[in-house]
Structure formats: C-alpha cells, structure tokens
Design an enzyme around this catalytic site. Structure first.
Site, PDB file in Angstrom:
ATOM      1  N   GLU A 348       0.812  -1.179   0.214  1.00  0.00           N
ATOM      2  CA  GLU A 348      -0.018  -0.146  -0.041  1.00  0.00           C
ATOM      3  C   GLU A 348       0.965   1.167   0.068  1.00  0.00           C
ATOM      4  O   GLU A 348       0.626   2.289   0.702  1.00  0.00           O
ATOM      5  CB  GLU A 348      -0.931  -0.013   1.199  1.00  0.00           C
ATOM      6  CG  GLU A 348      -1.807  -1.110   1.166  1.00  0.00           C
ATOM      7  CD  GLU A 348      -2.588  -1.182   2.421  1.00  0.00           C
ATOM      8  OE1 GLU A 348      -3.771  -1.444   2.558  1.00  0.00           O
ATOM      9  OE2 GLU A 348      -2.086  -1.110   3.617  1.00  0.00           O
TER      10      GLU A 348
HETATM   11  C1  TNX Z   1      -4.392  -3.957   4.878  1.00  0.00           C
HETATM   12  S1  TNX Z   1      -2.901  -6.235   4.307  1.00  0.00           S
HETATM   13  C2  TNX Z   1      -3.135  -3.873   5.361  1.00  0.00           C
HETATM   14  C3  TNX Z   1      -2.853  -3.502   6.642  1.00  0.00           C
HETATM   15  C4  TNX Z   1      -4.174  -3.112   7.474  1.00  0.00           C
HETATM   16  C5  TNX Z   1      -5.133  -4.468   7.113  1.00  0.00           C
HETATM   17  C6  TNX Z   1      -6.385  -4.326   7.673  1.00  0.00           C
HETATM   18  C7  TNX Z   1      -1.761  -5.476   4.138  1.00  0.00           C
HETATM   19  C8  TNX Z   1      -0.426  -5.719   3.516  1.00  0.00           C
HETATM   20  N1  TNX Z   1      -1.988  -3.967   4.536  1.00  0.00           N
HETATM   21  O1  TNX Z   1      -2.067  -2.208   6.511  1.00  0.00           O
HETATM   22  O2  TNX Z   1      -3.872  -3.254   8.768  1.00  0.00           O
HETATM   23  O3  TNX Z   1      -5.381  -4.167   5.710  1.00  0.00           O
HETATM   24  O4  TNX Z   1      -7.159  -5.504   7.615  1.00  0.00           O
END
Ligand code: TNX
Length: 532
Positions: A348
C-alpha cells in the site's frame, strides 16, 4: 455363520473388558489438531503411573529441553514428579539418524510411549500430539485425581508446508512481551513455526534502533486511538526470539517500507520526501522550487498519527540518507534475528511513484542479502524484480502472485478473505474490520492454498500465514477472541494436505479443543457452526 459372529463379538467384548486400561477416547476421537497424516488406532491404552519418567537418548541438550517442556505440561494436573533424562522411562524421546525432517512417529502400546524423529522440531511436534492425546483434564494447573490413560496406536505425521505462520501487528496497538509470549504458547500447540512481528507502521515504531533513537523516543510514543504506545528494547526483542525458539518458532521481524512509515517520518524529518511542509511555509522554496539542501538542514517531521487510514506516507526514495537509515535498521535487526527472513513490507505505498517504489524495493532486497538474510514482502513487491530467495506474501492481488511465480520465487499465502484474523466473523462481531470479508470458522477452514489463486500450485508455495492486524484490537482477551478458533483452522490448512482435511471432522475436534480452552480460560469465539 451367526454363531461365528457371536463368538467373535464375545471375544472382542472380553478383550476390551479384560484390558484394565481403557482410554476415554481412541486416537481417532481424541481431537488431534492439526490432523496427523496417518493414525492407526489400536484397542487398549497405556496408563501412566506416578513414577512416570521421560527417557531421552544420548546427552543431547535440546532433546532434554523438549522432554522438560513435556514434563512441565504433565506435572501440574497429574501431580507426578516426572523426572527427565533418566535411563528408563515410560515415555521415550528418540532422535534418530537420517536426513533431518519435521516428520515424527508416535507409538503408544500397553507397555509405553515412544516419540521418534530425525529432528528436534519433530520431537517437539510429537510431544504436542502426545499432550493432545491426554484426557482434557491435563490442561488443569492443579492436581486432578483420576486415571491418566492414553490410547494405543501409531501416528506418523509430517507437515504439508514448511512455513506455518502467524502475524501480530504490534504497531497499531502495542502488544506487551507477556502477551506475545502467551500467543507463542498457543501457536506452539498447533505446530506453527513462524511468528511474524509487524514492528512498524504509521502509528508506531516498536523496536529500539540504537543508531536512530528518536524512532522510539518519538515514534513509539502513541498508537491508534492516542494511547501511550510502547516498544521493545533490543533485549526484550531477543527475549521474545529466544522464547519462541524454545518452542521451535522462528521470529520474522517486519519493517514496513517505503509506505506505512509515518512514525519514522515523525521521528526524523530528513526521511520525508519534503512535500509535506505545513501550509504556507515557503522557507525551503528557492526560485519556485523546493531546495533539498535547505530542507535537509531544516527537516520538517510528519505529525504523529493515531487514525486508521492507510497509504498516505512514504520514505524519500531519492535521498541517500534514506538508504543509510534503512541499512542501519537492517544491520541492527539482523544482529538480533537468528531466523532467515527480514520482512520489508512494501504494501500500500500509494504515494510513492511507481518507478521510485521499484527502485526502493529492489535496493532494499539487496541490502537484506548483503547482511546475509532473505527478504519477505507483501505481494506488491513482485511488481519489481525479486531477488533470488525473496518470498512474496500474497494477501490480495493474484496478478502479483503470478508475477512472483514467473520470477521463480515462492509465495506465502495469506489471502485476506480467508486468512485475516482481524476480519469480523459476521456483522455482529464487536471487534475487527470487514473490508475483505466476513470470515466464519468454516471460511477459514474450507480453502486450499494450492488451488486458491489462478495459475499457482503447491510447488509455488512456501506456506500459510494468518495475520492479526490490530487497528481495533487492544488487549489479550481481544486477541484471543479474534484468533481462536480460526488460527487453529488455518494451522490445519498449513499442516495437513487437502486429502486429510474435512470440515465434519474438524468441527468435532475443535469442540474438544474448546473444552481445553475453557479450562485454560482462553476467550475463544463460540462459533455457531460448531456444537461446542
Ligand atoms: C491491509 S494487508 C493492510 C494493513 C491493514 C489491514 C487491515 C496489508 C498488507 N495491509 O495495513 O492493517 O489491511 O485489515
């Protein structure tokens, strides 16, 4: 014919009633989790006497430690002394020669119990299986007066995947050393062997880095919701690593980069790309452009963040200072991490330009290799060139999974729709999120990592990991409620081949485990899908 039938039945009745050692359940009905590869139940059982001892072969110190672990789990409820390492004992742990593997054999007959394996880990797993063959009263911390009879038979077991992991997000809400150890204790019972610690995120930096002290003095000072946060000193981290190792669990530390870095950016302004100057501040603008020299001398740190948005932060990928920082962090982390992996995050990074992201992730993988470790990273890292041995953790994007395979690298399977322990069970669950799915117990159980993503098969997969993100989770009881029983379902998905798994059978076995948790006062979710 009829006579023969009666004679035969009589014989069986006689045989079982003559045997004074009738276990409450056979090996098949004991509720073993995860299900072993092969179980051959036999009639009768072995009754433990108060002079029970555990015999270890040779002078191998680690075998003695495993025996001691087993004994310490048998002593409280039985009241037996259970000496370890003696020349003779009703329980024998034997390290056999041959190529090291996690496989083990466990044999129980009228005359005793033997666990054998070519590895210490195998002996430990055999010991966990043995503890599950005890009557559930063994879970009590004080004396229970009863006969301790274990069912006869033979178990030959080995895992499907070499990596069976769980992740704790200690960044969104800090989790104490004691609570991490408690989680390790639970993981070990179900033969998990990797604990991934998500040590850094926008809301907090949770590991002491001596060369960059403000990471913790500033970066660890809060958490989601504005609580006081916290961090592990390197000594505390080493204590967690050693505690996990004593239960055959390897710690994988994660430094999430280049996104999810607001806490570091708040601690050290010079790591910022320099675009987040306060409104109206033109102090670094010379002839209409940001002057990075001035900015480096007068860095503007980010504000600490206590919300739950993602994707807004990034390290400056174009500054050498950033790579100095990353190298210092990796060097210090490698010194206190005996396991093979450093997790570099990579998820992300929505405000990092694509080419900058790729440049950064490739360079950081090289740094990790330079310090003698392999990288793990969230599946987005496969959009760049993966270095040999880098593992991509699949959470969402099947395209990234295929990019990983095409590059000849392996996947760690954590599909959010099945494996995320922070997803709510249903719309009434008090804790958790539901952006990926509602995940009931049967949803965590009924999937196959080897067929989950198009174009991916068993040989592309290193294992399975169950992440617990903690935006909404603040204490041990909440952790237990979200993790149990789903973590155990995922443990079986990781350990047992699809051909051995069945929801019908799991449902019965997890109900028995529930009785053990009742004794242990574990706050598990009583899923309506199970007859508890
Ligand atoms: C996505 S999964 C994220 C996390 C969040 C999570 C909450 C991922 C690699 N990144 O930063 O905590 O969703 O479900």
């Amino acid at each position: 014919m009829k006579n023969l039938y009666w004679a035969f039945s009589l014989l069986i009745v006689l045989a079982t009633s003559c045997n004074p050692n009738r276990p409450k359940q056979s090996m098949d009905d004991a509720g073993l989790l995860p299900i072993p590869l092969k179980i051959e139940s036999e009639a009768g059982g072995f009754k433990l006497e108060s002079n029970l001892a555990i015999q270890t072969t040779g002078t191998d110190q680690i075998v003695n430690e495993i025996a001691e672990y087993l004994a310490s789990n048998i002593r409280p409820a039985t009241g037996f002394i259970v000496p370890v390492g003696s020349n003779e004992g009703a329980i024998v742990l034997e390290l056999t020669s041959g190529e090291e593997s996690e496989a083990y054999d466990l044999v129980i007959t009228d005359s005793g119990i033997k666990i054998s394996s070519t590895s210490h880990a195998g002996l430990f797993y055999g010991s966990q299986t043995l503890l599950q063959l005890f009557p559930i009263e063994i879970e009590n911390n004080s004396l229970v007066e009863m006969d301790w009879i274990l069912p006869n038979g033979k178990i030959s077991d080995q895992p499907e995947f070499p990596y069976r992991g769980a992740m704790l997000d200690v960044a969104r809400h800090f989790i104490s050393v004691a609570d991490v150890k408690h989680y390790i204790d639970q993981m070990a019972k179900f033969k998990f062997n990797y604990l991934h610690l998500h040590l850094t995120d926008d809301q907090g930096w949770r590991i002491e880095i001596k060369s960059w002290p403000q990471l913790t003095t500033i970066g660890a000072s809060t958490e989601v919701g504005g609580g006081k946060g916290g961090f592990y000193t390197q000594e505390e981290y080493k204590e967690i690593v050693a505690y996990a190792a004593s239960q055959f669990i390897t710690v994988v530390p994660e430094i999430d980069m280049p996104g999810h870095t607001n806490a570091a950016l708040a601690a050290y302004g010079e790591l910022n790309p320099g675009v987040n100057l306060p409104d109206g501040d033109n102090s670094t603008v010379v002839e209409g452009k940001i002057d990075f020299d001035i900015l480096d001398k007068n860095p503007v740190p980010a504000e600490l963040y206590t919300g739950i948005e993602v994707g807004f932060s990034t390290l400056a990928t174009n500054k050498e200072k950033t790579y100095q920082f990353v190298e210092d962090v990796i060097r210090e982390l490698v010194e206190i991490t005996p396991g093979p992996y450093i997790h570099i995050g990579g998820d992300e990074s929505h405000v990092t330009e694509k080419p900058d992201y790729i440049y950064f992730v490739e360079r950081v993988q090289d740094l990790v290799l330079q310090y003698g470790k392999l990288s793990l990273g969230w599946d987005e890292i496969a959009t760049g060139k993966l270095r040999p041995g880098t593992v991509a953790q699949f959470w969402d994007n099947e395209g990234n999974a295929r990019l990983t395979k095409e590059q000849g690298n392996k996947l760690l399977m954590s599909p959010a729709k099945r494996a995320y322990l922070d997803m709510q069970y249903d719309s009434t669950t008090r804790l958790g999120l539901h952006w990926a799915a509602y995940i009931e117990l049967d949803d965590s159980y009924n999937w196959d990592p080897a067929t989950y993503a198009d174009g991916i098969n068993k040989f592309d997969i290193l294992g399975v990991e169950a992440p617990l993100w903690t935006e909404t989770i603040t204490n041990r009881s909440d952790i237990e409620y979200m993790a149990f029983p789903r973590l155990v379902a995922l443990g079986e998905v990781a350990w047992a081949p699809a051909s051995r798994r069945s929801w019908e059978s799991f449902q019965k076995r997890i109900a028995i485990q529930g009785k053990r948790w009742d004794i242990n006062q574990i706050n598990y979710y009583k899923s309506p899908k199970v007859t508890w």
